[in-house]
Enzyme design. Structure first.
Site, short mmCIF file in Angstrom:
data_model
loop_
_atom_site.label_atom_id
_atom_site.label_comp_id
_atom_site.label_asym_id
_atom_site.label_seq_id
_atom_site.Cartn_x
_atom_site.Cartn_y
_atom_site.Cartn_z
N SER A 112 -22.32 -24.36 -1.92
CA SER A 112 -23.58 -23.71 -2.29
C SER A 112 -24.69 -24.75 -2.17
O SER A 112 -24.43 -25.96 -2.19
CB SER A 112 -23.49 -23.25 -3.75
OG SER A 112 -24.75 -22.84 -4.23
N TYR A 133 -21.93 -24.57 -12.94
CA TYR A 133 -21.66 -24.03 -11.59
C TYR A 133 -21.92 -25.11 -10.55
O TYR A 133 -21.09 -25.35 -9.66
CB TYR A 133 -22.56 -22.82 -11.35
CG TYR A 133 -22.47 -22.22 -9.95
CD1 TYR A 133 -21.31 -21.58 -9.52
CD2 TYR A 133 -23.55 -22.28 -9.08
CE1 TYR A 133 -21.23 -21.02 -8.24
CE2 TYR A 133 -23.47 -21.72 -7.80
CZ TYR A 133 -22.31 -21.09 -7.39
OH TYR A 133 -22.23 -20.54 -6.12
N1 LIG Z 1 -24.37 -15.09 -3.16
C1 LIG Z 1 -24.97 -16.27 -3.19
O1 LIG Z 1 -26.20 -16.36 -3.40
C2 LIG Z 1 -24.20 -17.53 -2.94
C3 LIG Z 1 -24.91 -18.71 -2.75
C4 LIG Z 1 -24.22 -19.89 -2.56
C5 LIG Z 1 -22.84 -19.89 -2.52
N2 LIG Z 1 -22.16 -18.73 -2.71
C6 LIG Z 1 -20.68 -18.80 -2.71
O2 LIG Z 1 -20.17 -17.88 -1.79
C7 LIG Z 1 -18.84 -17.52 -2.16
C8 LIG Z 1 -18.69 -16.02 -2.06
O3 LIG Z 1 -19.54 -15.39 -3.01
P1 LIG Z 1 -20.34 -14.05 -2.73
O4 LIG Z 1 -21.77 -14.37 -2.89
O5 LIG Z 1 -19.86 -13.40 -1.51
O6 LIG Z 1 -19.96 -13.24 -4.05
P2 LIG Z 1 -18.97 -12.01 -4.33
O7 LIG Z 1 -19.36 -10.85 -3.50
O8 LIG Z 1 -18.95 -11.87 -5.80
O9 LIG Z 1 -17.57 -12.55 -3.79
C9 LIG Z 1 -16.72 -13.37 -4.53
C10 LIG Z 1 -15.32 -13.17 -4.04
O10 LIG Z 1 -14.45 -14.05 -4.75
C11 LIG Z 1 -13.31 -13.32 -5.14
N3 LIG Z 1 -12.69 -13.91 -6.33
C12 LIG Z 1 -13.25 -14.17 -7.54
N4 LIG Z 1 -12.33 -14.67 -8.38
C13 LIG Z 1 -11.16 -14.72 -7.68
C14 LIG Z 1 -9.84 -15.13 -7.99
N5 LIG Z 1 -9.52 -15.58 -9.21
N6 LIG Z 1 -8.89 -15.05 -7.03
C15 LIG Z 1 -9.19 -14.57 -5.81
N7 LIG Z 1 -10.43 -14.17 -5.45
C16 LIG Z 1 -11.39 -14.24 -6.38
C17 LIG Z 1 -13.82 -11.91 -5.40
O11 LIG Z 1 -12.77 -10.97 -5.24
P3 LIG Z 1 -11.94 -10.23 -6.39
O12 LIG Z 1 -12.87 -10.05 -7.57
O13 LIG Z 1 -11.53 -8.95 -5.74
O14 LIG Z 1 -10.79 -11.14 -6.66
C18 LIG Z 1 -14.82 -11.75 -4.28
O15 LIG Z 1 -14.19 -11.29 -3.12
C19 LIG Z 1 -18.63 -18.09 -3.56
O16 LIG Z 1 -17.85 -19.28 -3.47
C20 LIG Z 1 -20.04 -18.42 -4.03
O17 LIG Z 1 -20.06 -19.45 -4.97
C21 LIG Z 1 -22.80 -17.55 -2.89
#
Ligand SMILES: NC(=O)c1ccc[n+]([C@@H]2O[C@H](COP(=O)([O-])OP(=O)(O)OC[C@H]3O[C@@H](n4cnc5c(N)ncnc54)[C@H](OP(=O)(O)O)[C@@H]3O)[C@@H](O)[C@H]2O)c1
Length: 248
Positions: A142, A156
């Site tokens: 991130s 975080y």
């Molecule tokens: N959105 C942003 O602004 C942003 C910015 C910077 C970085 N990121 C990073 O991008 C990545 C993806 O996030 P996203 O934004 O796409 O959010 P998201 O839609 O909430 O996706 C998160 C994913 O992680 C999975 N997950 C959570 N806990 C888990 C566990 N214990 N075991 C297996 N899977 C798990 C969830 O699936 P289930 O709940 O079905 O398990 C979901 O598929 C993350 O690492 C986040 O920190 C996001």
């Protein structure tokens, strides 16, 4: 020819957001993809969509915080598709709050998913990649892995700084094995990530950012496809992507 024909990719956190978009993008480039997360219904829908588009895909219900589950995911990918060439460690949670509110369960969850989950899956994938003579680890960190800001993101950010440090360690440890490592550092992306924040103050402090035109999950998926489709001599180590309007 599609650039990833013959390659096998595993994507964690593929049931929504960046992981879902990345699985679709890798499949569109010809990779066989194993999509992993806890929500089976979401994975089933994704598998159907990718298959309808002619892709090779399998779902694996997996909680990455369980070491045996993460190892089983990698084992399943190798058993079903014969290899693991690309691992996208994307599963993550962002439960923002200031420290001092006794939300230790949320801190633990962030470190368990964002750091330990990444390590468990990586540990198992490295064994396969070394045996097969190479591979590519993509770790979704991130902007918070680079910068700490005043929006209740200290814990975080700590977990994502750990992802950056571990990734650089892995790069140095694995270069002789032909295993490349890429860290992806997105700014704000429109996904469900922030909807899981329980702390009201943290939700409010994020509010302004979410009013801007922020990134789409597909924007990050494109960057991941770019990183994993470079020639073997090219190691794209770090990609930081902000929405154009994001000030910090
Ligand atoms: N959105 C942003 O602004 C942003 C910015 C910077 C970085 N990121 C990073 O991008 C990545 C993806 O996030 P996203 O934004 O796409 O959010 P998201 O839609 O909430 O996706 C998160 C994913 O992680 C999975 N997950 C959570 N806990 C888990 C566990 N214990 N075991 C297996 N899977 C798990 C969830 O699936 P289930 O709940 O079905 O398990 C979901 O598929 C993350 O690492 C986040 O920190 C996001």
């Amino acid at each position: 020819m599609a650039k990833l024909e013959g390659k096998v990719a595993v994507v964690t956190g593929a049931s929504s957001g960046i992981g879902e978009a990345t699985a679709e993008a890798l499949a569109a480039e010809g990779a066989a993809v194993v999509v992993a997360a806890r929500r089976e219904d979401r994975l089933t829908d994704l598998v159907e969509r990718i298959r309808d588009d002619g892709g090779r895909v399998l779902a694996a219900v997996c909680d990455v915080t369980e070491e045996s589950g993460a190892h089983g995911l990698i084992r399943k990918a190798e058993e079903e598709f014969g290899s693991v060439d690309i691992l996208v460690n994307n599963a993550g949670v962002m439960l923002l709050s200031n420290v001092g509110k006794s939300l230790s369960e949320e801190w633990r969850q962030m470190f368990d998913v964002n750091v330990m989950g990444l390590l468990y899956a990586t540990d198992a994938a490295i064994e396969v990649m070394k045996r097969r003579g190479g591979g590519h680890l993509v770790n979704v960190s991130s902007l918070a892995g680079k910068k700490v800001t005043r929006d209740s993101s200290g814990v975080y950010a700590g977990s994502k700084h750990a992802v950056g440090a571990i990734s650089e360690g892995l790069r140095q440890e694995l270069l002789a094995d032909g295993i490349r490592v890429t860290v992806i550092e997105p700014g704000a992306v429109e996904t469900e990530l922030a909807t899981h924040i329980t702390d009201e103050e943290a939700r409010e402090s994020l509010g302004g950012l979410l009013q801007l035109e922020i990134l789409q999950a597909e924007d990050i998926a494109s960057a991941i496809v770019y990183a994993v489709t470079q020639p073997p001599r090219v190691s794209v180590n770090e990609i930081l992507i902000r929405p154009t309007q994001q000030p910090v």
